[in-house]
Design an enzyme around this catalytic site. Structure first.
Site, PDB file in Angstrom:
ATOM      1  N   TYR A  52      28.878  41.821  31.772  1.00 30.70           N
ATOM      2  CA  TYR A  52      30.131  42.475  31.424  1.00 30.70           C
ATOM      3  C   TYR A  52      29.917  43.907  30.933  1.00 30.70           C
ATOM      4  O   TYR A  52      30.808  44.741  31.040  1.00 30.70           O
ATOM      5  CB  TYR A  52      30.823  41.709  30.287  1.00 30.70           C
ATOM      6  CG  TYR A  52      31.487  40.413  30.674  1.00 30.70           C
ATOM      7  CD1 TYR A  52      32.596  40.385  31.505  1.00 30.70           C
ATOM      8  CD2 TYR A  52      31.025  39.203  30.160  1.00 30.70           C
ATOM      9  CE1 TYR A  52      33.228  39.194  31.830  1.00 30.70           C
ATOM     10  CE2 TYR A  52      31.651  37.999  30.470  1.00 30.70           C
ATOM     11  CZ  TYR A  52      32.754  38.000  31.313  1.00 30.70           C
ATOM     12  OH  TYR A  52      33.374  36.820  31.629  1.00 30.70           O
ATOM     13  N   SER A 104      30.042  37.656  40.332  1.00 34.45           N
ATOM     14  CA  SER A 104      30.643  38.348  39.191  1.00 34.45           C
ATOM     15  C   SER A 104      30.713  37.393  38.014  1.00 34.45           C
ATOM     16  O   SER A 104      30.760  36.168  38.191  1.00 34.45           O
ATOM     17  CB  SER A 104      32.057  38.830  39.538  1.00 34.45           C
ATOM     18  OG  SER A 104      32.991  37.757  39.466  1.00 34.45           O
ATOM     19  N   ASP A 105      30.699  37.938  36.809  1.00 38.30           N
ATOM     20  CA  ASP A 105      31.056  37.117  35.659  1.00 38.30           C
ATOM     21  C   ASP A 105      32.563  36.904  35.722  1.00 38.30           C
ATOM     22  O   ASP A 105      33.293  37.618  36.425  1.00 38.30           O
ATOM     23  CB  ASP A 105      30.636  37.794  34.356  1.00 38.30           C
ATOM     24  CG  ASP A 105      30.346  36.774  33.259  1.00 38.30           C
ATOM     25  OD1 ASP A 105      30.899  35.655  33.323  1.00 38.30           O
ATOM     26  OD2 ASP A 105      29.589  37.099  32.348  1.00 38.30           O
ATOM     27  N   TRP A 106      33.035  35.918  34.970  1.00 38.56           N
ATOM     28  CA  TRP A 106      34.457  35.566  35.059  1.00 38.56           C
ATOM     29  C   TRP A 106      35.331  36.756  34.649  1.00 38.56           C
ATOM     30  O   TRP A 106      35.187  37.295  33.552  1.00 38.56           O
ATOM     31  CB  TRP A 106      34.746  34.358  34.170  1.00 38.56           C
ATOM     32  CG  TRP A 106      34.429  33.053  34.839  1.00 38.56           C
ATOM     33  CD1 TRP A 106      33.391  32.796  35.665  1.00 38.56           C
ATOM     34  CD2 TRP A 106      35.179  31.840  34.747  1.00 38.56           C
ATOM     35  NE1 TRP A 106      33.424  31.488  36.089  1.00 38.56           N
ATOM     36  CE2 TRP A 106      34.508  30.880  35.540  1.00 38.56           C
ATOM     37  CE3 TRP A 106      36.326  31.468  34.058  1.00 38.56           C
ATOM     38  CZ2 TRP A 106      34.972  29.574  35.672  1.00 38.56           C
ATOM     39  CZ3 TRP A 106      36.779  30.171  34.177  1.00 38.56           C
ATOM     40  CH2 TRP A 106      36.123  29.238  34.986  1.00 38.56           C
TER      41      TRP A 106
END
Length: 772
Positions: free
Chosen positions: A270, A301-303
């Protein structure tokens, strides 16, 4: 044997005749199958492979899954990955995944299966699972073989429920323990994080060559990079460090894991680096990861991290622009809803993204699906999953992991281990006594043993066990649940009056006892991922919260022997405990068997062997205080505080004693391209069998760029009987001595190196090595 070969040949012939399409022929090389399938796909079908969905929005109930019109609207073009529905039971998860996979493989045009994702930091994030120690705890075992065994078990439990990919391990280097996700990491050292992370990947994937063995899952390294030293210890905060710091500390575990274990997936972080968020960082995801390290896997991707490019970082105005930026930076797939990457079709049509680049990204996804055998894989079996849950071997593995992870921090006058028949009344008090908190990203275990239960199990009727809660941590966080997704909202602290009453009750109990065990620390509300405006986890100080300090002082004031048990996910500044308790066992969050493990250590059935993998600050004002600091750091003491940690990296006591010889080098001179061996003799000089963790550190005396005062470069866990001596050998070569020089070349510089071995980072003996 001939009959078997004939059968295989007939099967292959059937496959070729039946399918008539190369991509459906399991006998062909994966590369050929990918090429064949890719050329058959429309742009819409390709982009669908770069998207994901969350099974909870819309909830994929049997009603939806059996509705052809609804399913066609959702999955006409297929889907890359499906995120878990955290509210589904085990039975619902298996049934729904089977229905969805059947639909995708038989009702869509090309029949491409989906990858089912789960979280699995220290066990599946699901109901009816086994929960093992959190990473920061498990790292204290320094036992990579046991780590691999545990995550092999987690993988088997995952695949029984239809899971193909897990979003673990976290190998961020933690250099600010205020961060709520400290417990998900393996600590402050890049080498140890890399070794532990490699062991996890090997367990998950069932190999170290990149293949995914049957009964195993694809692993995800996260978060690339800088996530463990965010500004202010605030989750997702900036990590604006120099390239040298990034490469030597934050990126190094990823490089080691890719080199040693070949993880299938990597997740971007992030945080931002030098003003560029990782999900928009071409240098990070393409130049370093793809070109320099030759990484050939998927980058997820991260959430909601692609969404953050436009709604948090503000480097793009909207979803479409964020999708363009992230895709061009090297992010393969958009988690969890895929809403940004739905714009990729338009971006291709507008000539803003080349179709060849889409094909390359889709190739990563299809390659993984073929390598995992998803096109040929059958349904998940609910009966098999239930049988796995009844396997008692996993509970024994959880117990061993917990025992090895606990760290004996203090043992004044050898109070421990306790003799069962010596104390008639034992008081067990504190907010962490009757509830075994499990830590962030924990599933719900079938059985969860608190230390109160574990002590009762151990002593039977030999001693009377008295109990008092002592104080509350928080009023809304005492239940064991999916702690990362429930118990949300601002922490509701008890009033001083409520806790004072509980402390008084504890004093009355303690005064009746012969010895007091006080269990203090954190619950998940104080140490977890801060993810939304009503979901906190980062801390501004590291003290015991919610009148626990007053409880501890009240226990000490009784004059009884006091044993402290710490339950937590980040280092805590327990200065008063360290100075006044008779003994301290650091139990961390060590999983479902924590209570039995502590009882085994408390009464001497197990000799504690864990050693810290993160320095414990005296106060939050000392941060950063990691052991591998530069020579000019931690140079002067503060006006009112020392410049040393309360407990250092690598530290941990035993019920026996060990002595070390001076390290002996096979040669005192080494060529840059050569190697030398380091030998050290370790002897058990006590009266009990014990495990010792032998640590190897190096330091270059003079270099073109400053070097840390010590760098961990090797470790070995050995077991010794009383009086036994063992020789431990390490090999030093260029891979251990290389660093990023003043002109940013990764190389060995000639010079004198200190080679150090010992039981901790502050207790070492040295030898000198001249490198030419």
């Amino acid at each position: 044997m001939s009959l078997r070969i004939t059968g295989i040949c007939l099967l292959l012939t059937f496959c070729i005749c039946a399918y008539g399409q190369d991509y459906k022929n399991p006998a062909l090389p994966v590369e050929k199958r990918v090429t064949d399938l890719l050329k058959r796909m429309t742009i819409e079908e390709k982009v669908a492979q770069l998207q994901s969905m969350y099974a909870g929005r819309p909830r994929l109930t049997e009603e939806v899954l059996n509705n052809p019109a609804k399913m066609d609207s959702l999955f006409r073009n297929g889907l890359g990955m499906m995120n878990p529905d955290f509210e589904a039971t085990m039975e619902q998860t298996i049934a729904r995944r089977n229905l969805l996979q059947h639909y995708l493989k038989t009702k869509t045009r090309l029949g491409i299966p989906v990858i089912f994702i789960d979280e699995a930091h220290h066990g599946l994030l699901a109901p009816q699972v086994d929960v093992f120690p959190t990473s920061i705890a498990f790292a204290c075992s320094w036992d990579t073989a046991l780590v691999t065994r545990v995550y092999n078990t987690v993988a088997r439990q995952a695949t029984s429920r239809g899971t193909n990919l897990v979003l673990a391990p976290v190998i961020d280097v933690t250099r600010d323990p205020r961060w709520g996700r400290t417990g998900e990491t393996f600590g402050e050292d890049p080498f140890l994080c890399g070794m532990m992370g490699s062991a996890v990947v090997k367990g998950f994937q069932g190999s170290s060559n990149g293949s995914i063995a049957p009964g195993h899952v694809a692993a995800t390294l996260k978060h690339f990079t800088g996530h463990g030293q965010s500004e202010g210890g605030n989750n997702q905060g900036p990590a604006n460090y120099s390239e040298r710091v990034l490469r030597e500390f934050h990126m190094e575990p990823f490089r080691l894991c890719i080199q040693r274990a070949k993880p299938a997936v990597i997740m971007a972080s992030y945080c931002e680096i030098d003003g560029i968020p990782s999900h928009a960082n071409k240098w990070l995801l393409k130049d370093v990861l793809r070109k320099e390290w030759n990484y050939n896997g998927v980058v997820v991707s991260d959430w909601f991290a692609i969404d953050q490019l436009w709604n948090k970082h503000f480097i793009e105005p909207d979803q479409k622009s964020a999708a363009l930026r992230a895709f061009n930076a090297g992010v393969t797939i958009d988690l969890p809803f895929g809403v940004n990457y739905r714009h990729l079709v338009a971006l291709v049509n507008e000539n803003k993204i080349a179709l060849a680049d889409i094909d390359k990204a889709v190739t990563y996804i299809l390659d993984l699906k073929f390598r995992m055998g998803l096109f040929e894989q059958g349904n998940a079996d609910v009966n098999e999953a239930r049988q796995l849950n009844q396997n008692t071997e996993r509970r024994q593995l959880a117990l061993k992991a917990a025992e090895e992870s606990m760290v004996l921090l203090k043992n004044q006058d050898n109070l421990l281990p306790l003799k069962k028949d010596h104390y008639k009344k034992i008081a067990v008090v504190g907010p962490c006594a009757a509830v075994n908190y499990l830590g962030d990203y924990s599933g719900i275990p079938i059985k969860n043993v608190s230390i109160l239960e574990g002590i009762k199990n151990k002593v039977g009727g030999q001693s009377e066990i008295l109990y008092a809660k002592g104080c509350m941590l928080s009023k809304n966080g005492d239940t064991i649940s999916y702690n990362n997704y429930q118990n949300t909202g601002r922490v509701e602290l008890p009033s001083d009056e409520e806790n004072k009453r509980l402390i008084q009750e504890a004093v009355a109990i303690a005064q009746q006892a012969d010895v007091v065990i006080v269990a203090v620390g954190e619950n998940e509300q104080f140490s977890r991922e801060a993810g939304t405006p009503d979901h906190f986890g980062d801390m501004s100080d590291l003290n015991l919260q919610s009148q626990q300090e007053e409880l501890v002082k009240a226990m000490i004031a009784t004059g009884k022997p006091v044993i402290a048990y710490l339950s937590h996910a980040r280092p805590l500044s327990v200065n008063y405990l360290a100075g006044h308790a008779n003994a301290i066992v650091d139990g961390w969050f060590t999983g479902e068997e924590a209570g039995n493990a502590f009882a085994n250590i408390l009464f001497g059935d197990i000799n504690p062997s864990g050693k810290l993998t993160i320095s414990v600050p005296r106060t939050v004002g000392q941060i950063p205080i990691y052991y591998n600091h530069k020579p000019s750091a931690q140079f002067f003491e503060y006006v009112t505080e020392k410049n040393t940690p309360l407990f250092p990296f690598g530290y941990g006591l035993s019920y026996t004693t060990f002595t070390y010889s001076v390290p002996h080098l096979s040669d005192t001179i080494m060529q840059k391209s050569g190697s030398v061996t380091v030998n050290v003799d370790v002897t058990n000089t006590g009266s009990k069998k014990g495990d010792e963790i032998v640590q190897l550190y190096i330091h270059q005396k003079v270099s073109s760029a400053t070097r840390p005062v010590k760098e961990l470069k090797g470790f070995a866990r050995i077991s010794l009987n009383p009086g036994e001596k063992k020789n431990v050998q390490f090999t030093i070569d260029a891979s251990m001595l290389s660093f990023w020089t003043a002109d940013m070349k990764y190389a060995v510089e000639p010079g004198v190196f200190e080679i150090m071995t010992g039981p901790s980072s502050v207790n070492v003996q040295k030898a000198k090595l001249l490198v030419k």
